[in-house]
Scaffold this motif. Structure first.
Motif, PDB file in Angstrom:
ATOM      1  N   UNK A 163       0.826  -1.207   0.000  1.00 28.35           N
ATOM      2  CA  UNK A 163       0.000   0.000   0.000  1.00 28.35           C
ATOM      3  C   UNK A 163       0.863   1.260   0.000  1.00 28.35           C
ATOM      4  N   UNK A 164       1.938   1.257   0.780  1.00 23.84           N
ATOM      5  CA  UNK A 164       2.822   2.421   0.830  1.00 23.84           C
ATOM      6  C   UNK A 164       3.455   2.661  -0.539  1.00 23.84           C
ATOM      7  N   UNK A 165       3.910   1.605  -1.182  1.00 25.82           N
ATOM      8  CA  UNK A 165       4.495   1.736  -2.519  1.00 25.82           C
ATOM      9  C   UNK A 165       3.484   2.343  -3.498  1.00 25.82           C
ATOM     10  N   UNK A 166       2.266   1.822  -3.484  1.00 28.73           N
ATOM     11  CA  UNK A 166       1.233   2.311  -4.393  1.00 28.73           C
ATOM     12  C   UNK A 166       0.850   3.755  -4.067  1.00 28.73           C
ATOM     13  N   UNK A 167       0.793   4.091  -2.783  1.00 33.03           N
ATOM     14  CA  UNK A 167       0.434   5.446  -2.377  1.00 33.03           C
ATOM     15  C   UNK A 167       1.482   6.455  -2.834  1.00 33.03           C
ATOM     16  N   UNK A 168       2.758   6.108  -2.738  1.00 28.33           N
ATOM     17  CA  UNK A 168       3.805   7.005  -3.216  1.00 28.33           C
ATOM     18  C   UNK A 168       3.698   7.216  -4.725  1.00 28.33           C
ATOM     19  N   UNK A 169       3.407   6.145  -5.464  1.00 26.35           N
ATOM     20  CA  UNK A 169       3.274   6.265  -6.914  1.00 26.35           C
ATOM     21  C   UNK A 169       2.104   7.176  -7.275  1.00 26.35           C
ATOM     22  N   UNK A 170       0.984   7.025  -6.554  1.00 26.97           N
ATOM     23  CA  UNK A 170      -0.183   7.879  -6.811  1.00 26.97           C
ATOM     24  C   UNK A 170       0.121   9.329  -6.471  1.00 26.97           C
ATOM     25  N   UNK A 171       0.758   9.562  -5.327  1.00 28.71           N
ATOM     26  CA  UNK A 171       1.081  10.930  -4.916  1.00 28.71           C
ATOM     27  C   UNK A 171       2.027  11.588  -5.913  1.00 28.71           C
ATOM     28  N   UNK A 172       3.023  10.847  -6.387  1.00 29.48           N
ATOM     29  CA  UNK A 172       3.973  11.400  -7.340  1.00 29.48           C
ATOM     30  C   UNK A 172       3.295  11.727  -8.664  1.00 29.48           C
ATOM     31  N   UNK A 173       2.409  10.850  -9.130  1.00 32.84           N
ATOM     32  CA  UNK A 173       1.752  11.082 -10.423  1.00 32.84           C
ATOM     33  C   UNK A 173       0.782  12.260 -10.362  1.00 32.84           C
ATOM     34  N   UNK A 174       0.262  12.551  -9.179  1.00 36.52           N
ATOM     35  CA  UNK A 174      -0.701  13.636  -9.015  1.00 36.52           C
ATOM     36  C   UNK A 174      -0.060  14.931  -8.516  1.00 36.52           C
ATOM     37  N   UNK A 175       1.189  14.852  -8.068  1.00 35.13           N
ATOM     38  CA  UNK A 175       1.844  16.033  -7.535  1.00 35.13           C
ATOM     39  C   UNK A 175       1.254  16.512  -6.226  1.00 35.13           C
ATOM     40  N   UNK A 176       0.854  15.573  -5.355  1.00 36.11           N
ATOM     41  CA  UNK A 176       0.269  15.925  -4.067  1.00 36.11           C
ATOM     42  C   UNK A 176       1.097  15.312  -2.945  1.00 36.11           C
ATOM     43  N   UNK A 177       0.816  15.730  -1.723  1.00 36.68           N
ATOM     44  CA  UNK A 177       1.531  15.217  -0.556  1.00 36.68           C
ATOM     45  C   UNK A 177       0.999  13.840  -0.155  1.00 36.68           C
ATOM     46  N   UNK A 178       1.749  13.183   0.715  1.00 33.01           N
ATOM     47  CA  UNK A 178       1.355  11.871   1.234  1.00 33.01           C
ATOM     48  C   UNK A 178       1.392  11.912   2.755  1.00 33.01           C
ATOM     49  N   UNK A 179       0.359  11.357   3.378  1.00 32.99           N
ATOM     50  CA  UNK A 179       0.306  11.229   4.830  1.00 32.99           C
ATOM     51  C   UNK A 179       0.269   9.751   5.185  1.00 32.99           C
ATOM     52  N   UNK A 180       1.294   9.278   5.879  1.00 34.67           N
ATOM     53  CA  UNK A 180       1.348   7.889   6.345  1.00 34.67           C
ATOM     54  C   UNK A 180       0.838   7.838   7.782  1.00 34.67           C
ATOM     55  N   UNK A 181      -0.120   6.963   8.030  1.00 38.13           N
ATOM     56  CA  UNK A 181      -0.813   6.908   9.321  1.00 38.13           C
ATOM     57  C   UNK A 181      -0.615   5.540   9.965  1.00 38.13           C
ATOM     58  N   UNK A 182      -0.295   5.556  11.235  1.00 35.30           N
ATOM     59  CA  UNK A 182      -0.253   4.319  12.026  1.00 35.30           C
ATOM     60  C   UNK A 182      -0.985   4.568  13.334  1.00 35.30           C
ATOM     61  N   UNK A 183      -1.944   3.711  13.643  1.00 39.58           N
ATOM     62  CA  UNK A 183      -2.677   3.811  14.904  1.00 39.58           C
ATOM     63  C   UNK A 183      -1.989   2.963  15.972  1.00 39.58           C
ATOM     64  N   UNK A 184      -2.035   3.454  17.205  1.00 41.05           N
ATOM     65  CA  UNK A 184      -1.496   2.672  18.309  1.00 41.05           C
ATOM     66  C   UNK A 184      -2.450   2.763  19.495  1.00 41.05           C
TER      67      UNK A 184
END
Length: 283
Positions: A163-184
């Motif tokens: 998912x992280x790999x795919x999210x980075x690819x989407x963010x790069x193709x769209x020119x937008x930021x990425x927020x990685x979230x982890x719940x604890x």
């Protein structure tokens, strides 16, 4: 999603939501340089047989896609007898992405996620984009969102790595930021012992850093924010994604049974998120 000849497939059923899903699929196809395939399943007997005499709906959707994206040259259409979910799962074997609206013509309108989207998320052979409230983009007057971050759930598991790999690819193709979230969460207290919340938050942040850093190096133009948030995973992701462009998740995360095709967190986010949800599945 790498640029190759595997198509972006979108399922249509004549509903405004499915037409909105076509717009998202056409946008994905253009940005990643892939063909677009528009598929209509009639949901009747004789599964996986083409129905050329009832093909008008798919042809109309293709015409709309070309109107929205004039540069979209490679568009194919097909109409089939049989279950929409089963047919799309089968076609996903040769796709780069499958796109569906969260609700179509059938089912209860009060339900946010339809059975087709749920079954695809659980069984498809490629990533699946479920577009919530896709009817918002059924008309040309409503442009697709261009801003807002891509939110990805990252818990350190192998599915979330995809998912992280795919999210980075989407963010790069769209020119937008990425927020990685982890719940604890704090574990149950035993024998009067408690765990320092600051230590738990720090450990969660460490997992995020370790998982994101290799992809940050590969996509240096993507602005990244790391969010270690106390709470239950699904509500945390849904809350963090309220103003997002889309949310990306693996099919299941830590703590899931290996035999399950779809984890409870991913299913809950699919059912409650207000933005499109991209489920990262291996091709």
């Amino acid at each position: 999603m790498t640029a190759d000849h595997r198509p972006v497939i979108v399922g249509v059923d004549g509903s405004p939501a499915s037409l909105g899903a076509v717009r998202w699929a056409a946008d994905e196809a253009i940005r990643h340089g892939q063909p677009l395939q528009i598929t209509h399943a009639l949901g009747v007997a004789d599964p996986f047989e083409q129905a050329a005499d009832e093909h008008e709906l798919a042809l109309q959707a293709a015409a709309e896609a070309r109107n929205w994206q004039p540069c979209l040259r490679n568009v194919t259409t097909s109409t089939w007898h049989g279950s929409p979910a089963r047919m799309l799962v089968e076609q996903s074997r040769h796709a780069s992405l499958v796109v569906v609206g969260s609700r179509g013509t059938g089912g209860f309108q009060s339900l946010l996620l339809g059975s087709v989207g749920l079954q695809l998320a659980a069984h498809a052979h490629c990533p699946v984009l479920v577009v919530h409230h896709a009817e918002r983009w059924a008309e040309p007057g409503g442009p697709l969102p261009q801003h807002g971050p891509i939110v990805v759930g990252a818990d350190g598991s192998a599915p979330s790595e995809l998912a992280v790999e795919l999210a980075f690819a989407e963010a790069a193709s769209r020119g937008v930021a990425l927020t990685a979230v982890r719940a604890w969460q704090e574990p149950p207290h035993r024998w009067g012992r408690s765990v320092d919340p600051a230590r738990l938050a720090s450990a969660a942040q460490h997992v995020l850093v370790a998982q994101v850093e290799p992809w940050r190096a590969k996509y240096p133009t993507v602005e990244v924010q790391l969010r270690a948030v106390q709470g239950t995973a699904a509500p945390v992701v849904v809350s963090e994604a309220i103003d997002a462009l889309m949310v990306v998740l693996g099919p299941r995360g830590q703590g899931g049974f290996e035999g399950l095709r779809l984890g409870s967190v991913t299913q809950q986010v699919l059912e409650h998120a207000s933005v499109p949800v991209l489920v990262a599945r291996h091709r």
